[in-house]
Design a protein around this motif. Structure first.
Motif, PDB file in Angstrom:
ATOM      1  N   GLU A 191      -0.746  -2.228  -4.727  1.00 11.63           N
ATOM      2  CA  GLU A 191      -2.164  -2.585  -4.739  1.00 11.63           C
ATOM      3  C   GLU A 191      -3.096  -1.396  -4.551  1.00 11.63           C
ATOM      4  O   GLU A 191      -4.183  -1.347  -5.137  1.00 11.63           O
ATOM      5  N   SER A 192      -2.717  -0.441  -3.694  1.00 11.30           N
ATOM      6  CA  SER A 192      -3.625   0.646  -3.363  1.00 11.30           C
ATOM      7  C   SER A 192      -2.835   1.823  -2.818  1.00 11.30           C
ATOM      8  O   SER A 192      -1.630   1.739  -2.597  1.00 11.30           O
ATOM      9  N   THR A 193      -3.531   2.932  -2.602  1.00 13.49           N
ATOM     10  CA  THR A 193      -2.897   4.139  -2.097  1.00 13.49           C
ATOM     11  C   THR A 193      -3.735   4.731  -0.976  1.00 13.49           C
ATOM     12  O   THR A 193      -4.958   4.564  -0.942  1.00 13.49           O
ATOM     13  N   SER A 194      -3.085   5.461  -0.076  1.00 16.04           N
ATOM     14  CA  SER A 194      -3.813   6.200   0.957  1.00 16.04           C
ATOM     15  C   SER A 194      -4.267   7.563   0.446  1.00 16.04           C
ATOM     16  O   SER A 194      -5.029   8.253   1.122  1.00 16.04           O
ATOM     17  N   PHE A 225       2.242  -4.657   3.433  1.00 16.70           N
ATOM     18  CA  PHE A 225       3.253  -3.669   3.809  1.00 16.70           C
ATOM     19  C   PHE A 225       2.785  -2.284   3.373  1.00 16.70           C
ATOM     20  O   PHE A 225       2.392  -2.092   2.217  1.00 16.70           O
ATOM     21  N   GLY A 226       2.829  -1.328   4.300  1.00 17.96           N
ATOM     22  CA  GLY A 226       2.587   0.059   3.958  1.00 17.96           C
ATOM     23  C   GLY A 226       3.920   0.756   3.789  1.00 17.96           C
ATOM     24  O   GLY A 226       4.742   0.760   4.708  1.00 17.96           O
ATOM     25  N   VAL A 227       4.156   1.316   2.611  1.00 17.32           N
ATOM     26  CA  VAL A 227       5.460   1.921   2.310  1.00 17.32           C
ATOM     27  C   VAL A 227       5.252   3.397   1.986  1.00 17.32           C
ATOM     28  O   VAL A 227       4.444   3.742   1.124  1.00 17.32           O
ATOM     29  N   GLY A 228       5.999   4.253   2.664  1.00 17.46           N
ATOM     30  CA  GLY A 228       5.817   5.684   2.498  1.00 17.46           C
ATOM     31  C   GLY A 228       7.017   6.394   1.925  1.00 17.46           C
ATOM     32  O   GLY A 228       7.258   6.358   0.719  1.00 17.46           O
ATOM     33  N   THR A 229       7.793   7.018   2.805  1.00 15.00           N
ATOM     34  CA  THR A 229       8.844   7.946   2.388  1.00 15.00           C
ATOM     35  C   THR A 229       9.780   7.384   1.342  1.00 15.00           C
ATOM     36  O   THR A 229      10.022   8.010   0.299  1.00 15.00           O
ATOM     37  N   ASP A 230      10.343   6.225   1.598  1.00 16.74           N
ATOM     38  CA  ASP A 230      11.383   5.703   0.706  1.00 16.74           C
ATOM     39  C   ASP A 230      10.875   5.499  -0.710  1.00 16.74           C
ATOM     40  O   ASP A 230      11.573   5.807  -1.679  1.00 16.74           O
ATOM     41  N   VAL A 288      -8.293   2.765  -2.821  1.00 16.01           N
ATOM     42  CA  VAL A 288      -7.825   3.600  -1.719  1.00 16.01           C
ATOM     43  C   VAL A 288      -7.933   2.811  -0.415  1.00 16.01           C
ATOM     44  O   VAL A 288      -8.923   2.122  -0.178  1.00 16.01           O
ATOM     45  N   ALA A 289      -6.895   2.914   0.429  1.00 16.20           N
ATOM     46  CA  ALA A 289      -6.855   2.152   1.680  1.00 16.20           C
ATOM     47  C   ALA A 289      -6.378   3.032   2.822  1.00 16.20           C
ATOM     48  O   ALA A 289      -5.614   3.974   2.622  1.00 16.20           O
ATOM     49  N   VAL A 345       0.860  -1.180   0.000  1.00 15.12           N
ATOM     50  CA  VAL A 345       0.000   0.000   0.000  1.00 15.12           C
ATOM     51  C   VAL A 345       0.901   1.236   0.000  1.00 15.12           C
ATOM     52  O   VAL A 345       1.879   1.304   0.750  1.00 15.12           O
ATOM     53  N   ASP A 346       0.564   2.190  -0.847  1.00 21.09           N
ATOM     54  CA  ASP A 346       1.295   3.451  -0.914  1.00 21.09           C
ATOM     55  C   ASP A 346       0.864   4.368   0.219  1.00 21.09           C
ATOM     56  O   ASP A 346      -0.278   4.818   0.267  1.00 21.09           O
ATOM     57  N   PHE A 347       1.810   4.665   1.135  1.00 22.95           N
ATOM     58  CA  PHE A 347       1.562   5.583   2.248  1.00 22.95           C
ATOM     59  C   PHE A 347       2.338   6.894   2.063  1.00 22.95           C
ATOM     60  O   PHE A 347       2.533   7.636   3.017  1.00 22.95           O
ATOM     61  N   GLY A 348       2.792   7.194   0.847  1.00 18.21           N
ATOM     62  CA  GLY A 348       3.807   8.218   0.676  1.00 18.21           C
ATOM     63  C   GLY A 348       3.348   9.640   0.454  1.00 18.21           C
ATOM     64  O   GLY A 348       4.193  10.533   0.350  1.00 18.21           O
TER      65      GLY A 348
END
Length: 442
Positions: free
Chosen positions: A177-180, A305-310, A192-193, A151-154
Protein backbone atom coordinates in the motif's frame (compact mmCIF):
# COMPACT_ATOMS: atom_id res chain seq x y z
CA UNK A 1 18.93 12.07 -16.10
CA UNK A 2 22.57 10.95 -16.02
CA UNK A 3 23.54 8.42 -18.66
CA UNK A 4 24.16 4.85 -17.52
CA UNK A 5 26.35 4.10 -20.57
CA UNK A 6 29.24 2.83 -18.42
CA UNK A 7 26.97 0.52 -16.43
CA UNK A 8 28.21 -2.53 -18.31
CA UNK A 9 30.65 -5.36 -17.76
CA UNK A 10 34.06 -4.90 -19.34
CA UNK A 11 33.46 -7.66 -21.86
CA UNK A 12 30.62 -5.64 -23.36
CA UNK A 13 33.20 -3.06 -24.46
CA UNK A 14 35.73 -5.59 -25.71
CA UNK A 15 32.98 -7.22 -27.79
CA UNK A 16 31.83 -3.82 -29.03
CA UNK A 17 35.36 -3.08 -30.21
CA UNK A 18 35.48 -6.45 -31.98
CA UNK A 19 32.09 -5.87 -33.64
CA UNK A 20 33.29 -2.42 -34.69
CA UNK A 21 36.59 -3.60 -36.18
CA UNK A 22 35.01 -6.60 -37.92
CA UNK A 23 32.10 -4.51 -39.21
CA UNK A 24 29.60 -6.88 -37.61
CA UNK A 25 26.52 -4.68 -37.61
CA UNK A 26 23.71 -7.02 -38.66
CA UNK A 27 20.42 -7.14 -36.77
CA UNK A 28 20.40 -9.39 -33.71
CA UNK A 29 17.77 -10.61 -31.29
CA UNK A 30 18.52 -11.08 -27.61
CA UNK A 31 15.99 -12.79 -25.33
CA UNK A 32 15.61 -12.12 -21.60
CA UNK A 33 14.27 -15.05 -19.58
CA UNK A 34 14.57 -16.88 -16.25
CA UNK A 35 15.94 -20.39 -16.64
CA UNK A 36 14.49 -21.80 -13.42
CA UNK A 37 12.13 -20.35 -10.86
CA UNK A 38 13.44 -20.21 -7.29
CA UNK A 39 12.19 -23.21 -5.28
CA UNK A 40 9.88 -20.96 -3.24
CA UNK A 41 8.17 -19.40 -6.27
CA UNK A 42 5.42 -20.77 -8.49
CA UNK A 43 5.58 -17.67 -10.70
CA UNK A 44 7.36 -14.34 -11.00
CA UNK A 45 5.99 -10.87 -11.74
CA UNK A 46 7.63 -8.86 -14.53
CA UNK A 47 8.71 -5.44 -13.26
CA UNK A 48 11.26 -2.72 -13.92
CA UNK A 49 10.45 -2.14 -17.58
CA UNK A 50 9.60 1.57 -17.39
CA UNK A 51 12.78 2.45 -15.55
CA UNK A 52 14.81 0.39 -18.00
CA UNK A 53 13.27 2.07 -21.05
CA UNK A 54 14.04 5.49 -19.60
CA UNK A 55 17.68 4.44 -19.16
CA UNK A 56 17.97 3.05 -22.70
CA UNK A 57 16.29 6.04 -24.32
CA UNK A 58 18.77 8.37 -22.60
CA UNK A 59 21.84 6.16 -23.07
CA UNK A 60 24.78 8.08 -24.53
CA UNK A 61 28.46 8.53 -23.76
CA UNK A 62 29.36 11.86 -22.20
CA UNK A 63 32.86 13.34 -22.71
CA UNK A 64 34.14 12.29 -19.26
CA UNK A 65 33.00 8.73 -19.97
CA UNK A 66 34.78 8.73 -23.34
CA UNK A 67 37.91 10.06 -21.64
CA UNK A 68 37.77 7.23 -19.11
CA UNK A 69 37.32 4.57 -21.80
CA UNK A 70 40.33 6.00 -23.63
CA UNK A 71 42.51 4.71 -20.76
CA UNK A 72 41.73 1.07 -21.63
CA UNK A 73 43.86 -1.01 -23.98
CA UNK A 74 40.83 -2.04 -26.03
CA UNK A 75 40.17 1.56 -27.11
CA UNK A 76 41.13 3.27 -30.36
CA UNK A 77 40.26 6.75 -31.53
CA UNK A 78 37.89 5.59 -34.30
CA UNK A 79 36.13 3.32 -31.81
CA UNK A 80 35.84 6.14 -29.26
CA UNK A 81 34.46 8.44 -31.96
CA UNK A 82 31.84 5.80 -32.74
CA UNK A 83 30.90 5.55 -29.06
CA UNK A 84 30.61 9.33 -28.80
CA UNK A 85 27.77 9.18 -31.35
CA UNK A 86 26.16 6.04 -29.92
CA UNK A 87 22.38 5.97 -29.61
CA UNK A 88 20.20 2.91 -29.17
CA UNK A 89 18.14 2.57 -32.36
CA UNK A 90 16.56 -0.83 -31.87
CA UNK A 91 13.14 -2.28 -31.06
CA UNK A 92 12.10 -3.85 -27.76
CA UNK A 93 9.19 -6.21 -27.22
CA UNK A 94 8.22 -7.07 -23.64
CA UNK A 95 5.59 -8.37 -21.30
CA UNK A 96 3.70 -5.60 -19.55
CA UNK A 97 4.87 -4.81 -16.06
CA UNK A 98 2.75 -6.75 -13.59
CA UNK A 99 2.48 -9.83 -15.82
CA UNK A 100 3.05 -13.16 -14.05
CA UNK A 101 5.46 -15.37 -15.99
CA UNK A 102 7.22 -18.71 -15.76
CA UNK A 103 10.59 -20.29 -16.42
CA UNK A 104 12.13 -20.10 -19.90
CA UNK A 105 9.48 -17.67 -21.15
CA UNK A 106 10.95 -14.61 -22.89
CA UNK A 107 9.87 -11.62 -20.85
CA UNK A 108 11.67 -9.25 -23.23
CA UNK A 109 13.25 -9.42 -26.67
CA UNK A 110 15.64 -6.80 -27.99
CA UNK A 111 15.98 -6.48 -31.78
CA UNK A 112 18.82 -4.17 -32.78
CA UNK A 113 22.23 -4.02 -34.44
CA UNK A 114 24.27 -6.55 -32.50
CA UNK A 115 26.55 -4.04 -30.78
CA UNK A 116 23.62 -1.96 -29.55
CA UNK A 117 21.81 -4.98 -28.16
CA UNK A 118 25.03 -6.28 -26.60
CA UNK A 119 25.90 -3.07 -24.76
CA UNK A 120 22.68 -2.99 -22.71
CA UNK A 121 22.99 -6.58 -21.43
CA UNK A 122 24.13 -5.74 -17.90
CA UNK A 123 21.65 -2.87 -17.61
CA UNK A 124 18.73 -5.07 -18.72
CA UNK A 125 19.59 -7.90 -16.34
CA UNK A 126 20.10 -5.55 -13.41
CA UNK A 127 17.00 -3.41 -13.82
CA UNK A 128 14.51 -6.12 -14.72
CA UNK A 129 16.05 -8.65 -12.35
CA UNK A 130 15.88 -6.42 -9.27
CA UNK A 131 12.31 -5.22 -9.59
CA UNK A 132 11.05 -8.63 -10.70
CA UNK A 133 12.55 -10.26 -7.59
CA UNK A 134 11.00 -7.65 -5.32
CA UNK A 135 7.56 -7.40 -6.94
CA UNK A 136 7.30 -11.19 -6.78
CA UNK A 137 8.24 -11.19 -3.10
CA UNK A 138 5.76 -8.42 -2.34
CA UNK A 139 2.92 -10.37 -3.96
CA UNK A 140 3.54 -13.22 -1.50
CA UNK A 141 3.56 -10.86 1.47
CA UNK A 142 0.33 -9.21 0.31
CA UNK A 143 -1.33 -12.60 -0.20
CA UNK A 144 -0.35 -13.64 3.32
CA UNK A 145 -1.95 -10.51 4.79
CA UNK A 146 -5.43 -11.61 3.64
CA UNK A 147 -6.66 -8.05 3.09
CA UNK A 148 -4.68 -6.26 5.78
CA UNK A 149 -2.49 -3.44 4.47
CA UNK A 150 1.26 -3.79 3.95
CA UNK A 151 3.70 -0.89 4.40
CA UNK A 152 7.25 -1.07 3.06
CA UNK A 153 9.72 -0.42 5.90
CA UNK A 154 12.73 -1.80 4.05
CA UNK A 155 14.75 1.21 2.87
CA UNK A 156 17.33 1.08 5.67
CA UNK A 157 18.01 -2.62 5.11
CA UNK A 158 17.89 -2.64 1.31
CA UNK A 159 21.16 -3.21 -0.51
CA UNK A 160 21.81 0.33 -1.69
CA UNK A 161 19.91 3.47 -2.67
CA UNK A 162 18.82 2.13 -6.07
CA UNK A 163 17.48 -1.09 -4.58
CA UNK A 164 15.59 0.78 -1.86
CA UNK A 165 13.98 3.32 -4.17
CA UNK A 166 13.19 1.06 -7.10
CA UNK A 167 12.27 -1.66 -4.65
CA UNK A 168 9.51 0.55 -3.24
CA UNK A 169 8.15 0.90 -6.77
CA UNK A 170 8.24 -2.86 -7.30
CA UNK A 171 6.54 -3.48 -3.95
CA UNK A 172 3.73 -1.15 -4.96
CA UNK A 173 3.23 -3.09 -8.19
CA UNK A 174 3.09 -6.26 -6.10
CA UNK A 175 0.27 -4.84 -3.95
CA UNK A 176 2.02 -3.07 -1.05
CA UNK A 177 0.00 0.00 0.00
CA UNK A 178 2.72 2.51 0.88
CA UNK A 179 6.38 3.03 1.68
CA UNK A 180 8.38 4.77 4.40
CA UNK A 181 10.91 5.85 1.73
CA UNK A 182 10.36 9.54 1.05
CA UNK A 183 12.68 9.57 -1.98
CA UNK A 184 10.64 6.79 -3.58
CA UNK A 185 7.47 8.71 -2.82
CA UNK A 186 8.76 11.74 -4.66
CA UNK A 187 10.23 9.84 -7.60
CA UNK A 188 7.29 7.57 -8.28
CA UNK A 189 4.32 9.29 -6.65
CA UNK A 190 3.92 6.53 -4.08
CA UNK A 191 1.88 6.92 -0.88
CA UNK A 192 4.31 7.54 2.00
CA UNK A 193 3.68 6.39 5.59
CA UNK A 194 5.45 6.61 8.94
CA UNK A 195 5.33 8.49 12.21
CA UNK A 196 7.79 7.94 15.08
CA UNK A 197 10.67 5.78 16.28
CA UNK A 198 11.67 4.53 19.71
CA UNK A 199 14.28 7.27 19.90
CA UNK A 200 11.59 9.96 20.22
CA UNK A 201 10.03 8.13 23.16
CA UNK A 202 13.46 7.70 24.73
CA UNK A 203 14.32 11.36 24.20
CA UNK A 204 11.32 12.42 26.27
CA UNK A 205 11.30 12.25 30.06
CA UNK A 206 8.54 9.61 30.12
CA UNK A 207 6.55 7.54 27.66
CA UNK A 208 3.39 9.37 28.71
CA UNK A 209 5.03 12.72 27.91
CA UNK A 210 6.26 11.37 24.57
CA UNK A 211 2.73 10.36 23.54
CA UNK A 212 1.29 13.67 24.68
CA UNK A 213 3.92 15.80 22.96
CA UNK A 214 3.92 13.89 19.69
CA UNK A 215 0.15 13.89 19.40
CA UNK A 216 0.17 17.65 20.07
CA UNK A 217 2.20 18.08 16.88
CA UNK A 218 0.55 15.25 14.92
CA UNK A 219 -2.96 14.64 16.35
CA UNK A 220 -3.90 11.83 13.95
CA UNK A 221 -0.69 9.89 14.41
CA UNK A 222 0.32 6.30 15.13
CA UNK A 223 1.92 5.84 18.55
CA UNK A 224 4.70 3.30 19.05
CA UNK A 225 3.87 1.50 22.28
CA UNK A 226 6.60 -1.12 22.85
CA UNK A 227 9.62 0.99 23.85
CA UNK A 228 9.35 -0.15 27.48
CA UNK A 229 6.33 -2.43 27.93
CA UNK A 230 3.79 -2.95 25.15
CA UNK A 231 0.63 -3.40 27.18
CA UNK A 232 1.56 -0.60 29.55
CA UNK A 233 2.11 1.57 26.47
CA UNK A 234 -1.37 0.76 25.18
CA UNK A 235 -2.83 1.70 28.57
CA UNK A 236 -1.06 5.07 28.37
CA UNK A 237 -2.73 5.65 24.99
CA UNK A 238 -6.09 4.95 26.65
CA UNK A 239 -5.21 7.40 29.42
CA UNK A 240 -4.31 10.01 26.78
CA UNK A 241 -7.70 9.44 25.10
CA UNK A 242 -9.50 10.06 28.39
CA UNK A 243 -7.43 13.20 28.97
CA UNK A 244 -8.10 14.60 25.49
CA UNK A 245 -11.72 13.56 25.15
CA UNK A 246 -13.17 14.68 21.81
CA UNK A 247 -9.79 16.09 20.82
CA UNK A 248 -8.20 12.64 20.77
CA UNK A 249 -7.42 11.85 17.13
CA UNK A 250 -4.76 9.10 17.33
CA UNK A 251 -5.34 6.64 14.50
CA UNK A 252 -3.31 3.61 15.55
CA UNK A 253 -0.86 1.97 17.91
CA UNK A 254 2.16 0.10 16.66
CA UNK A 255 3.56 -3.12 18.11
CA UNK A 256 7.18 -3.73 17.08
CA UNK A 257 8.29 -6.68 19.19
CA UNK A 258 7.23 -9.70 21.21
CA UNK A 259 4.41 -12.17 20.63
CA UNK A 260 2.43 -10.15 18.11
CA UNK A 261 -0.54 -12.52 18.22
CA UNK A 262 -1.02 -12.35 21.98
CA UNK A 263 -0.09 -8.68 22.24
CA UNK A 264 -2.43 -7.61 19.44
CA UNK A 265 -5.33 -9.44 21.07
CA UNK A 266 -4.69 -7.86 24.45
CA UNK A 267 -4.18 -4.44 22.87
CA UNK A 268 -7.45 -4.78 20.98
CA UNK A 269 -9.27 -5.82 24.16
CA UNK A 270 -7.94 -2.80 26.06
CA UNK A 271 -8.68 -0.35 23.25
CA UNK A 272 -12.19 -1.69 22.62
CA UNK A 273 -12.91 -1.67 26.35
CA UNK A 274 -12.10 2.03 26.39
CA UNK A 275 -14.36 2.71 23.43
CA UNK A 276 -11.41 3.15 21.04
CA UNK A 277 -12.64 0.69 18.45
CA UNK A 278 -11.52 3.02 15.68
CA UNK A 279 -7.86 2.90 16.76
CA UNK A 280 -6.05 0.45 14.48
CA UNK A 281 -3.21 -1.91 15.32
CA UNK A 282 -0.01 -1.86 13.30
CA UNK A 283 2.48 -4.72 13.68
CA UNK A 284 6.11 -4.83 12.62
CA UNK A 285 9.43 -6.36 13.61
CA UNK A 286 11.11 -9.18 11.70
CA UNK A 287 8.01 -10.07 9.67
CA UNK A 288 7.88 -12.15 6.50
CA UNK A 289 5.04 -13.78 4.58
CA UNK A 290 5.16 -16.96 6.68
CA UNK A 291 4.80 -15.10 9.98
CA UNK A 292 2.11 -12.84 8.56
CA UNK A 293 0.26 -15.86 7.17
CA UNK A 294 0.32 -17.48 10.61
CA UNK A 295 -1.02 -14.33 12.25
CA UNK A 296 -3.81 -13.75 9.75
CA UNK A 297 -4.76 -17.45 9.71
CA UNK A 298 -5.37 -17.14 13.46
CA UNK A 299 -7.35 -13.92 12.95
CA UNK A 300 -4.94 -11.81 14.97
CA UNK A 301 -6.57 -8.35 15.15
CA UNK A 302 -3.87 -6.57 13.15
CA UNK A 303 -4.91 -4.01 10.55
CA UNK A 304 -1.55 -3.06 9.05
CA UNK A 305 1.78 -4.88 8.75
CA UNK A 306 5.08 -3.04 8.38
CA UNK A 307 7.57 -5.27 6.56
CA UNK A 308 11.23 -4.39 6.25
CA UNK A 309 14.33 -6.53 5.91
CA UNK A 310 12.86 -9.76 4.61
CA UNK A 311 10.91 -8.09 1.81
CA UNK A 312 13.64 -5.55 1.01
CA UNK A 313 16.19 -8.26 0.22
CA UNK A 314 13.74 -11.05 -0.71
CA UNK A 315 15.68 -13.18 1.72
CA UNK A 316 14.15 -16.53 0.74
CA UNK A 317 14.85 -15.92 -2.99
CA UNK A 318 17.36 -13.05 -3.27
CA UNK A 319 18.56 -13.82 -6.81
CA UNK A 320 17.22 -15.09 -10.12
CA UNK A 321 18.78 -17.37 -12.71
CA UNK A 322 18.01 -14.68 -15.27
CA UNK A 323 19.73 -14.64 -18.66
CA UNK A 324 20.01 -12.38 -21.72
CA UNK A 325 21.05 -14.48 -24.69
CA UNK A 326 21.60 -14.02 -28.42
CA UNK A 327 18.89 -15.96 -30.25
CA UNK A 328 19.18 -14.60 -33.79
CA UNK A 329 21.86 -12.90 -35.88
CA UNK A 330 21.63 -11.76 -39.48
CA UNK A 331 18.33 -13.57 -39.88
CA UNK A 332 19.55 -16.96 -38.63
CA UNK A 333 18.68 -18.60 -35.33
CA UNK A 334 21.29 -18.83 -32.61
CA UNK A 335 21.11 -20.86 -29.43
CA UNK A 336 23.21 -21.98 -26.51
CA UNK A 337 23.54 -25.74 -26.01
CA UNK A 338 25.53 -25.76 -22.74
CA UNK A 339 24.26 -28.27 -20.16
CA UNK A 340 21.53 -26.68 -18.05
CA UNK A 341 21.76 -23.42 -20.02
CA UNK A 342 19.81 -24.13 -23.18
CA UNK A 343 18.24 -21.19 -24.98
CA UNK A 344 15.53 -21.19 -27.61
CA UNK A 345 16.45 -19.78 -31.05
CA UNK A 346 14.94 -16.90 -32.98
CA UNK A 347 12.42 -14.22 -32.18
CA UNK A 348 9.53 -15.49 -30.11
CA UNK A 349 6.09 -14.79 -28.74
CA UNK A 350 4.27 -16.13 -25.67
CA UNK A 351 0.56 -16.90 -25.90
CA UNK A 352 -1.47 -17.25 -22.69
CA UNK A 353 -4.66 -19.24 -22.92
CA UNK A 354 -7.59 -18.47 -20.61
CA UNK A 355 -10.64 -20.52 -19.75
CA UNK A 356 -13.53 -18.82 -17.94
CA UNK A 357 -11.22 -15.95 -17.09
CA UNK A 358 -8.51 -18.17 -15.59
CA UNK A 359 -5.06 -18.72 -17.10
CA UNK A 360 -4.63 -22.39 -18.01
CA UNK A 361 -1.62 -22.66 -20.33
CA UNK A 362 1.20 -20.71 -21.96
CA UNK A 363 2.77 -21.54 -25.31
CA UNK A 364 6.18 -20.22 -26.36
CA UNK A 365 6.07 -19.81 -30.14
CA UNK A 366 7.94 -18.17 -32.99
CA UNK A 367 7.16 -14.48 -33.30
CA UNK A 368 5.47 -14.96 -36.67
CA UNK A 369 2.92 -17.48 -35.34
CA UNK A 370 -0.68 -16.74 -34.39
CA UNK A 371 -1.99 -19.12 -31.74
CA UNK A 372 -4.99 -19.17 -29.40
CA UNK A 373 -4.71 -16.90 -26.38
CA UNK A 374 -3.29 -13.47 -25.56
CA UNK A 375 0.08 -12.48 -27.04
CA UNK A 376 2.13 -11.31 -24.05
CA UNK A 377 5.11 -9.71 -25.83
CA UNK A 378 4.16 -6.30 -27.18
CA UNK A 379 6.26 -3.50 -28.72
CA UNK A 380 7.39 -1.02 -26.07
CA UNK A 381 10.21 0.72 -27.98
CA UNK A 382 10.61 1.20 -31.73
CA UNK A 383 13.67 2.72 -33.40
CA UNK A 384 15.06 3.64 -30.00
CA UNK A 385 11.99 5.58 -28.83
CA UNK A 386 9.34 4.53 -26.37
CA UNK A 387 5.93 4.09 -27.92
CA UNK A 388 3.11 6.22 -26.57
CA UNK A 389 0.88 3.24 -25.77
CA UNK A 390 3.33 1.81 -23.24
CA UNK A 391 1.64 2.10 -19.79
CA UNK A 392 3.65 4.28 -17.40
CA UNK A 393 1.11 5.13 -14.70
CA UNK A 394 1.83 3.04 -11.60
CA UNK A 395 -1.82 2.88 -10.62
CA UNK A 396 -2.67 1.20 -13.90
CA UNK A 397 0.33 -1.14 -13.66
CA UNK A 398 -0.63 -2.08 -10.11
CA UNK A 399 -4.27 -2.70 -11.08
CA UNK A 400 -3.15 -4.82 -14.05
CA UNK A 401 -0.87 -6.89 -11.81
CA UNK A 402 -3.72 -7.50 -9.37
CA UNK A 403 -5.99 -8.57 -12.21
CA UNK A 404 -3.42 -10.91 -13.73
CA UNK A 405 -2.55 -12.49 -10.38
CA UNK A 406 -6.23 -13.14 -9.72
CA UNK A 407 -6.41 -15.00 -13.06
CA UNK A 408 -3.76 -17.53 -12.00
CA UNK A 409 -4.91 -20.91 -10.66
CA UNK A 410 -5.47 -20.58 -6.88
CA UNK A 411 -2.93 -23.29 -6.07
CA UNK A 412 -0.20 -21.31 -7.84
CA UNK A 413 -0.93 -18.36 -5.57
CA UNK A 414 -0.70 -20.42 -2.37
CA UNK A 415 2.41 -19.76 -0.27
CA UNK A 416 3.14 -23.38 0.56
CA UNK A 417 2.06 -25.12 -2.63
CA UNK A 418 4.60 -25.94 -5.30
CA UNK A 419 2.99 -26.72 -8.64
CA UNK A 420 4.19 -26.27 -12.19
CA UNK A 421 2.07 -24.20 -14.53
CA UNK A 422 1.65 -25.66 -18.01
CA UNK A 423 4.15 -24.03 -20.38
CA UNK A 424 4.57 -25.63 -23.80
CA UNK A 425 6.67 -24.97 -26.89
CA UNK A 426 4.84 -24.74 -30.21
CA UNK A 427 5.54 -27.41 -32.78
CA UNK A 428 6.91 -24.79 -35.18
CA UNK A 429 9.39 -23.48 -32.60
CA UNK A 430 10.38 -27.03 -31.66
CA UNK A 431 11.14 -27.78 -35.33
CA UNK A 432 13.10 -24.54 -35.68
CA UNK A 433 15.07 -25.49 -32.58
CA UNK A 434 15.97 -28.85 -34.13
CA UNK A 435 17.01 -27.19 -37.39
CA UNK A 436 19.12 -24.60 -35.61
CA UNK A 437 20.79 -27.19 -33.40
CA UNK A 438 21.66 -29.28 -36.44
CA UNK A 439 23.08 -26.32 -38.32
CA UNK A 440 25.19 -25.11 -35.39
CA UNK A 441 26.62 -28.54 -34.58
CA UNK A 442 27.27 -29.90 -38.08
Amino acid sequence: MASSALFADLYEFTMLRAYFELKMDAQATFSLFVRKLPPQRNFLIAAGLNDLLDEIENLRFEPPQIDYLASFEFSSQPFLDWLANFRFSGDIYAMREGTPFFENEPIMEVVAPVAEAQLIETLVLNQIGLQTILASKAARVVAAARGASIVDFGARRAQGLDAATKGARAFYIGGVESTSNVAAGQRYGLPVAGTMAHSFVQACATEREAFRCFSDVFPDTTLLVDTYDTIDGVKKVVALAKERGADFKVRAVRLDSGDLDALSREARRILDGAGLTHVQIVASGGLDETKIDELTARDAPIDIFGVGTDMAVSSDAPALDIAYKLTEYAGEGRMKLSAGKRSLPGRKQVFREFRDGAAVKDVIARHSETLPGVALLQPVMLSGRRIAEQPRDLQHIRAYAKEQLAALPPKLRALDWHERYDVAISSELAEYERETRGRLTE
